[in-house]
Write an enzyme that holds these catalytic residues in place. Sequence first.
Site, PDB file in Angstrom:
ATOM      1  N   TRP A  35       0.814  -1.225   0.000  1.00 39.21           N
ATOM      2  CA  TRP A  35       0.000   0.000   0.000  1.00 39.21           C
ATOM      3  C   TRP A  35       0.844   1.269   0.000  1.00 39.21           C
ATOM      4  O   TRP A  35       1.844   1.352   0.715  1.00 39.21           O
ATOM      5  CB  TRP A  35      -0.866  -0.014   1.259  1.00 39.21           C
ATOM      6  CG  TRP A  35      -1.483   1.297   1.624  1.00 39.21           C
ATOM      7  CD1 TRP A  35      -0.895   2.300   2.346  1.00 39.21           C
ATOM      8  CD2 TRP A  35      -2.791   1.767   1.307  1.00 39.21           C
ATOM      9  NE1 TRP A  35      -1.769   3.352   2.484  1.00 39.21           N
ATOM     10  CE2 TRP A  35      -2.945   3.059   1.859  1.00 39.21           C
ATOM     11  CE3 TRP A  35      -3.878   1.210   0.601  1.00 39.21           C
ATOM     12  CZ2 TRP A  35      -4.109   3.802   1.746  1.00 39.21           C
ATOM     13  CZ3 TRP A  35      -5.045   1.959   0.491  1.00 39.21           C
ATOM     14  CH2 TRP A  35      -5.153   3.234   1.055  1.00 39.21           C
ATOM     15  N   ASP A  38       0.007   9.107   1.036  1.00 42.03           N
ATOM     16  CA  ASP A  38       0.617  10.423   0.799  1.00 42.03           C
ATOM     17  C   ASP A  38       2.078  10.433   0.342  1.00 42.03           C
ATOM     18  O   ASP A  38       2.911   9.706   0.895  1.00 42.03           O
ATOM     19  CB  ASP A  38       0.637  11.245   2.087  1.00 42.03           C
ATOM     20  CG  ASP A  38      -0.653  11.250   2.826  1.00 42.03           C
ATOM     21  OD1 ASP A  38      -1.639  10.703   2.318  1.00 42.03           O
ATOM     22  OD2 ASP A  38      -0.687  11.801   3.935  1.00 42.03           O
ATOM     23  N   GLN A  54       3.870   7.261   2.370  1.00 44.35           N
ATOM     24  CA  GLN A  54       3.188   6.473   3.383  1.00 44.35           C
ATOM     25  C   GLN A  54       3.031   5.063   2.821  1.00 44.35           C
ATOM     26  O   GLN A  54       2.494   4.875   1.718  1.00 44.35           O
ATOM     27  CB  GLN A  54       1.822   7.099   3.695  1.00 44.35           C
ATOM     28  CG  GLN A  54       1.939   8.419   4.441  1.00 44.35           C
ATOM     29  CD  GLN A  54       2.338   8.209   5.894  1.00 44.35           C
ATOM     30  OE1 GLN A  54       1.507   7.886   6.739  1.00 44.35           O
ATOM     31  NE2 GLN A  54       3.613   8.390   6.203  1.00 44.35           N
ATOM     32  N   PHE A  97       3.803   8.698  10.377  1.00 43.21           N
ATOM     33  CA  PHE A  97       2.874   9.392   9.493  1.00 43.21           C
ATOM     34  C   PHE A  97       3.623  10.415   8.636  1.00 43.21           C
ATOM     35  O   PHE A  97       4.836  10.559   8.708  1.00 43.21           O
ATOM     36  CB  PHE A  97       1.762  10.051  10.318  1.00 43.21           C
ATOM     37  CG  PHE A  97       0.610   9.114  10.642  1.00 43.21           C
ATOM     38  CD1 PHE A  97       0.754   7.734  10.595  1.00 43.21           C
ATOM     39  CD2 PHE A  97      -0.640   9.630  11.006  1.00 43.21           C
ATOM     40  CE1 PHE A  97      -0.312   6.881  10.893  1.00 43.21           C
ATOM     41  CE2 PHE A  97      -1.710   8.785  11.302  1.00 43.21           C
ATOM     42  CZ  PHE A  97      -1.554   7.406  11.253  1.00 43.21           C
ATOM     43  N   SER A  98       2.818  11.189   7.884  1.00 41.24           N
ATOM     44  CA  SER A  98       3.392  12.055   6.846  1.00 41.24           C
ATOM     45  C   SER A  98       4.315  13.139   7.376  1.00 41.24           C
ATOM     46  O   SER A  98       4.215  13.564   8.538  1.00 41.24           O
ATOM     47  CB  SER A  98       2.264  12.702   6.052  1.00 41.24           C
ATOM     48  OG  SER A  98       1.696  11.731   5.214  1.00 41.24           O
ATOM     49  N   ARG A 166      -0.395  16.821  12.992  1.00 37.89           N
ATOM     50  CA  ARG A 166       0.457  15.998  12.116  1.00 37.89           C
ATOM     51  C   ARG A 166       0.880  16.680  10.816  1.00 37.89           C
ATOM     52  O   ARG A 166       0.437  17.747  10.478  1.00 37.89           O
ATOM     53  CB  ARG A 166      -0.280  14.697  11.778  1.00 37.89           C
ATOM     54  CG  ARG A 166      -1.630  14.869  11.092  1.00 37.89           C
ATOM     55  CD  ARG A 166      -2.234  13.473  10.820  1.00 37.89           C
ATOM     56  NE  ARG A 166      -3.589  13.546  10.299  1.00 37.89           N
ATOM     57  CZ  ARG A 166      -4.690  13.553  11.058  1.00 37.89           C
ATOM     58  NH1 ARG A 166      -4.605  13.499  12.374  1.00 37.89           N
ATOM     59  NH2 ARG A 166      -5.883  13.618  10.497  1.00 37.89           N
ATOM     60  N   ASP A 167       1.738  15.951  10.095  1.00 37.14           N
ATOM     61  CA  ASP A 167       2.145  16.243   8.716  1.00 37.14           C
ATOM     62  C   ASP A 167       2.974  17.522   8.602  1.00 37.14           C
ATOM     63  O   ASP A 167       2.644  18.420   7.806  1.00 37.14           O
ATOM     64  CB  ASP A 167       0.906  16.326   7.787  1.00 37.14           C
ATOM     65  CG  ASP A 167      -0.054  15.147   7.959  1.00 37.14           C
ATOM     66  OD1 ASP A 167       0.394  14.100   8.424  1.00 37.14           O
ATOM     67  OD2 ASP A 167      -1.247  15.294   7.632  1.00 37.14           O
ATOM     68  N   TRP A 305      -9.636   8.803  -0.305  1.00 38.27           N
ATOM     69  CA  TRP A 305      -9.873   8.031   0.930  1.00 38.27           C
ATOM     70  C   TRP A 305     -11.256   7.384   0.970  1.00 38.27           C
ATOM     71  O   TRP A 305     -11.464   6.398   1.661  1.00 38.27           O
ATOM     72  CB  TRP A 305      -9.696   8.915   2.166  1.00 38.27           C
ATOM     73  CG  TRP A 305      -8.265   9.063   2.578  1.00 38.27           C
ATOM     74  CD1 TRP A 305      -7.537  10.221   2.605  1.00 38.27           C
ATOM     75  CD2 TRP A 305      -7.374   8.028   3.018  1.00 38.27           C
ATOM     76  NE1 TRP A 305      -6.246   9.965   3.014  1.00 38.27           N
ATOM     77  CE2 TRP A 305      -6.118   8.632   3.286  1.00 38.27           C
ATOM     78  CE3 TRP A 305      -7.499   6.652   3.203  1.00 38.27           C
ATOM     79  CZ2 TRP A 305      -5.018   7.894   3.729  1.00 38.27           C
ATOM     80  CZ3 TRP A 305      -6.392   5.926   3.651  1.00 38.27           C
ATOM     81  CH2 TRP A 305      -5.186   6.554   3.910  1.00 38.27           C
TER      82      TRP A 305
HETATM   83  C1  FRU Z   1      -3.515  12.004   4.840  1.00 36.17           C
HETATM   84  C2  FRU Z   1      -3.134  11.289   6.118  1.00 36.17           C
HETATM   85  C3  FRU Z   1      -2.177  12.138   6.922  1.00 36.17           C
HETATM   86  C4  FRU Z   1      -1.473  11.143   7.770  1.00 36.17           C
HETATM   87  C5  FRU Z   1      -1.361   9.951   6.853  1.00 36.17           C
HETATM   88  C6  FRU Z   1      -1.471   8.630   7.524  1.00 36.17           C
HETATM   89  O1  FRU Z   1      -3.831  11.189   3.776  1.00 36.17           O
HETATM   90  O2  FRU Z   1      -4.289  10.981   6.837  1.00 36.17           O
HETATM   91  O3  FRU Z   1      -2.805  13.164   7.645  1.00 36.17           O
HETATM   92  O4  FRU Z   1      -0.233  11.612   8.208  1.00 36.17           O
HETATM   93  O5  FRU Z   1      -2.413  10.080   5.886  1.00 36.17           O
HETATM   94  O6  FRU Z   1      -1.175   7.588   6.653  1.00 36.17           O
END
Ligand code: FRU
Length: 493
Positions: A35, A38, A54, A97-98, A166-167, A305
């Site tokens: 899989w 991002d 990701q 995560f991202s 996050r991110d 998503w």
């Molecule tokens: C966006 C997200 C980010 C997160 C990541 C997790 O697509 O939800 O906010 O860091 O994917 O896989």
Amino acid sequence: MSQMLRDARHYEEEQERAIAPEDRPGFHLSARVGWMNDPNGFSRFGGLYHMFYQYHPYDSHWGPMHWGHAVSEDLLRWRHLPCAMAPDMPYDREGCFSGSAIALSDGRHALMYTGVAEEIGPDGTRLQVQTQNLAFGDGAEYVKYERNPVITAADLPAGGSRCDFRDPKLWQEADGSFRALIANDHADGGGRMLLYKSDDLKRWEYVGALAENRDRLGRMWECPDFFELDGKHVLLGSAQDMLPRGFEYHNGNGTFYLLGDFDRESGAFTEESDHAIDYGIDFYAPQTILTPDGRRVMIGWMQNWDTCNLHTPSTPWFGQMSLPRELSVKNGRLYQKPLRELEALRGAAVVHEHVTLCNEEISLPGVSGRMADMEIELEPGESPFNRFAVRFAKDDRFHTTVSFRPGESVLKVDRKFSGSRRAIIHQRRAKVDHERGRLKLRLILDRYSVEVFVNDGEKVMSATLYTDLAADGIAFFADGSLKFSVRFYPLSL
Ligand code: FRU
């Protein structure tokens, strides 16, 4: 290196052998195995473009997030490198995560990412807490910083959620200091993008909220990117749980950009307008870089998503990135054009000029295939036409359609007949500008996707499709009468 990272590397190396190159997109980056979501750490380092992503190698569905890694010289031909990070530390046990990456002046490549850890409250409830973390590397091997995390709930302003934080988008200012822009949920009605600053990447200070959702664009915001372009500042974001606003946004998880001005001293961003980044079905979480020759180039995750979990579990890979797109700001809008390096993949042009189409569907000699760059110009006559359509990935049973109704000024992408057996979203519509039916389209096909660039990049619509590759026909259809010209280039690597 942790056993978990070693295992992931061993697994991807073994499993990748079972995937034939023809079963992947040709020039869009796809998951090495399993899989992908991002784009992460999109950057230039050591003379190469680096793209992390990701990644859950063990399954074609989302799971404990690793960082996949690929490099490229031209952003089109990608080479997979070993998995860069696994969720192997207490502060990222639930997922890496991202995040983003920059090249440091001391020769190291710095990654900043979100670590997710589980906390069990006094009453037994489980909480997933998010913090920001660093890793440093040489372009292939990355070592997590020993004092992680570097930004935690303690650095949040009042009301900020420590579970949705996050991110980080990391950049360096001209004076050498660093900035990080981080998405955060807030009790007052959804996402915010919080700005932090640091002199050494390790100790961070909160500056303020660069932008606030206030219940306008979905709920939680994710994946910020922020840059100056053509005299404006552009904030890219992805929003969860959006409601449509006319033709501007679609229901679900989508993207937006805010155009405005940024005061570097105070950290204040003054917004002027907002629009969707992509009006198709599959586009999310884009990141940008500046190329050595000064182009701002964006790549997003070409998925959605709301529909990405409906494929068969046995698929060996799932998830691909969009085409790299050159950005510019004109007339208060963000324009996107296919990366110009794509032109090097073009074979000989097949040109048909001023073809008359009158209540019929036709195919044209030399115009077929699943990897193609196709420019179409509509040349309406005296009487208005009702509909023009181009159908591709087509055989007797299947096709995907991009169609235009000038009376409604609507361009539609429709993959209902692409072979999908699921009740997922198959269509999206966008309002387009045209003069009495005169319209310019550029379609980029790469086996399992289409990206439609309208009027030299004023709007873009992206969609994935999983039609059997044997369906490689292309046809043109009109309800009413018009002329059109097409320049068709087969693409190959
Ligand atoms: C966006 C997200 C980010 C997160 C990541 C997790 O697509 O939800 O906010 O860091 O994917 O896989």
